[in-house]
Design an enzyme around this catalytic site. Sequence first.
Site: not given
Ligand SMILES: [Zn+2]
Length: 660
Positions: A351, A380, A398, A400, A402, A483, A529
Site C-alpha cells: 500500500c 511478514r 498478493q 493486490d 489499491h 471492510k 485495499h
Molecule cells: Zn493495501
Amino acid sequence: MSNITVSLPDGSDRVLPDDATALDLAAAIGSGLKKAAVAAVVDGEETDLTTTLRDGAVVSIITAGTDEGRHVLRHSTAHVLAQAVTRLFQGAKFSIGPAIENGFYYDFDLPGGTTFSDDDLGRIEAEMREIVKANQPFVRSEMSMAEAKELFADQPYKVEIIERVEAADADNDDAAEVGEGGVISAYRNTDSFVDMCVGPHVPSTGKLGFFKLQRVSGAYWRGNEKGPMLQRIYGTAWESKQALAEHLHQLEEAAKRDHRKLATELDLLSFPHQLGGGLAVWHPKGAIIRKLIEDYSRLRHEKGGYDFVYTPHLANGKLFETSGHLQWYADGMYPPMEMDNGTYYPKPMNCPMHCLIFDSRQRSYRELPLRLFELGTVYRYERAGTLHGLMRIRGFTQDDSHIFCTREQLAGEVADLLDFVLSVLRAFGFDDFTFNLSTKDPEKYVGSDEIWDEATDALRTALEKHGVEYGIKEGDAAFYGPKIDVDVRDAIGRSWQLSTIQADFQLPERFDLEYVGADNNRHRPIMLHRALLGSIERFFGVLIEHYAGAFPTWLAPTQVRVLPVAEAHEEYAAGVVEVLRAAGARVDTAVADDGLGKRIRNAKLEKVPYVLVVGDDDVAAKTVGVNPRGGEVERGVAVDAFVDQFLREVHDAESAALGA
Ligand SMILES: [Zn+2]
Ligand SMILES: [Zn+2]
C-alpha cells in the site's frame, strides 16, 4: 407459593413456580427442549440451567446443536479433561482450557517436566468417560479474590490469573476464567475437583460424551516463549454421535487432502530446510499452475480497468514511518538492514508504495477511480510455531489492488468490486460464499463519523444489491475503515477467508494525497485495499485441498498423457503428442519400458485428466483409447474428435471464467 412470569424469545409469556430454574422452564416447554438444553440466556447474560429465574426475566434456552450450545459442551468437556488428568497424574497443574473452533484444549504442567505420550490420551479419555458416567454436577460458587487464592493455592497458574485481575492487568486469555468486574467464580464437580471459570456449564457431566481427544502439543504459558512450556491436549466435542462422526470423517478427508502431502506427491513444490522456515520453492508442475493462476488474474485485471504497477521489495524505514507500519505493524516486519546511511525494511505491504505512485504528480478527478494493481511480493514475520505449509508462510505474493476514488464513486466502485471478486473466485471452482461486514469500533477509529457512515453504507448496499446474506461484525473493523471479508467453502465444507475489500481513511491522510476536483479545489481521495485471491501461495494451498490435487483440465500441469501399448506404437504415440501440442495442450508420453498397467496407474496417481492409450487398431484407424480421470474408457475415438472435444472443454472453462 406464588408464581413468576418470564418472557420467551418469541414474545410469549410463561408462568412458573417462584423457585423455577431455567431447566424447569425448558421442561415446561417440552421434553425435547429439556433434553437438548445445555445453558440459558437470562436478560442477555449466558448462564447455567440451574439458575433460579426472577419474575419478569427474558429467557431463552441454549440447545446443544447450536454454536453457543456446542461452545458450552466443549468448554464443559475441557473441565472433565482437567479432572481426568489430575486424577491420573498426581500433582498435575492446569492453566487454561477454553472452547475453540470444533473443540477445546487444556494446558497442563506435569510434575518434573514429564510429558504426555500418545498412549496417555487413550487412558485420559477412558477416565473422562468414567467422569461422564458418574454424572457429576457442575456446581457454581462465587468468591472474593482472597478466597479464590486460597481455594486454588496449589494451582499456581490460577493464582497468577487472579493476581493479574487484582492488578487490573487481565487480558483476553483470562476472560474465560474471570468475569467482568473481577467476579471470581468456580465450578465444582467433586470434593477434589474445582476449576475457576466464568461458565456457563452443563448441569452435569452426564450431558457430555460425544468427544474425542486428538493430540498433544507444547504451548508456552500465555504464549510467551520465555515462560514455562506447558502440555496442551486438544479434543473435539459435539452434540451427537453423528455430528462427532461427521467431524472426524471431515478431518480424515482433510488429512488426505493436506496440501503439504499432495505438493510432495504431485511434485508441485517443497519447503527445503536449507531455505529456512516458512519459505517454499516451486517445482515446474506447481509453477505452471501458479503461472496459469497469475495469467488469469492479470487478464481479468486488464479487462477490469486496472493499471498495472511494480514496486520494489525493500523500502527506506521513513516510508513505513509515514505509512504508520512501524508504529502499528512492527511485530509483523523483519529486522531492518542498515545501508547508505539509511535503514531499510523488506515491505510487509504494498500500500505505501502505491500511495507514492498516486502522489507522484498532480491528479485530477478525471483520472479517478484510479485502480492500481500489482502481484506484489511481501514479507511478514510469522512465529516459527505458527508456520503451516502454504497457508502460513513468511514471504508471499498478493494479488493486490489499491483503488483511489472520490466519495461519490465509492458505492459504485464497491458494488463493481464485489462482482469482480465473485466472478474470479467462481472461475476457480468456488461457488459457496460467506460475507462479513466489519463495522466501526466506537472506541478506536480515525476519520469523521460521516465518512464512516458513508463507507459502511456503501459496503452494505453492495452486499444487499447482490442479494447475499451477510454477517455483521460490530466494532470489528480496523481503526482506519470498514471492510467486507469474503470466505469460500471448499469441497469438504471448510471455510477459507480469501478476499477483502477494505476502506481506508487513514493512508490518504498520512500521505497527504489529493486530487483536483471539478470545482478546482483540492480533495482527499478515498482508498480501497483489495486482495482478491489474497496470497497466491495460500490460495494455491486452498486450491490443492479443494480439488484434492485433481485440478480441472484448464489448470492441470499435464492435461493429457499418451501411452503406447508396446514399443511398436511409440512412433504413432509421438505423432498424437505432436498434434495435441500443436493444438495447445500440455501433453506428454511415457514409453513402453514399463507395463501399460503400471503406466496407467502412475498417470492416475499424478491425477492427469486424460490418458490416451494407443495400440494396433488405433495405428490402423488413426484413433485413440480415451481414459478420462474418474470416467469411463472409450475406445476407437478419432484423434481429431478427441482434440476437438478437449479444446472445447478447456475453451468453455476459460470463457466461462472470463464471463464471455
Ligand atoms: Zn493495501
Ligand atoms: Zn469452565
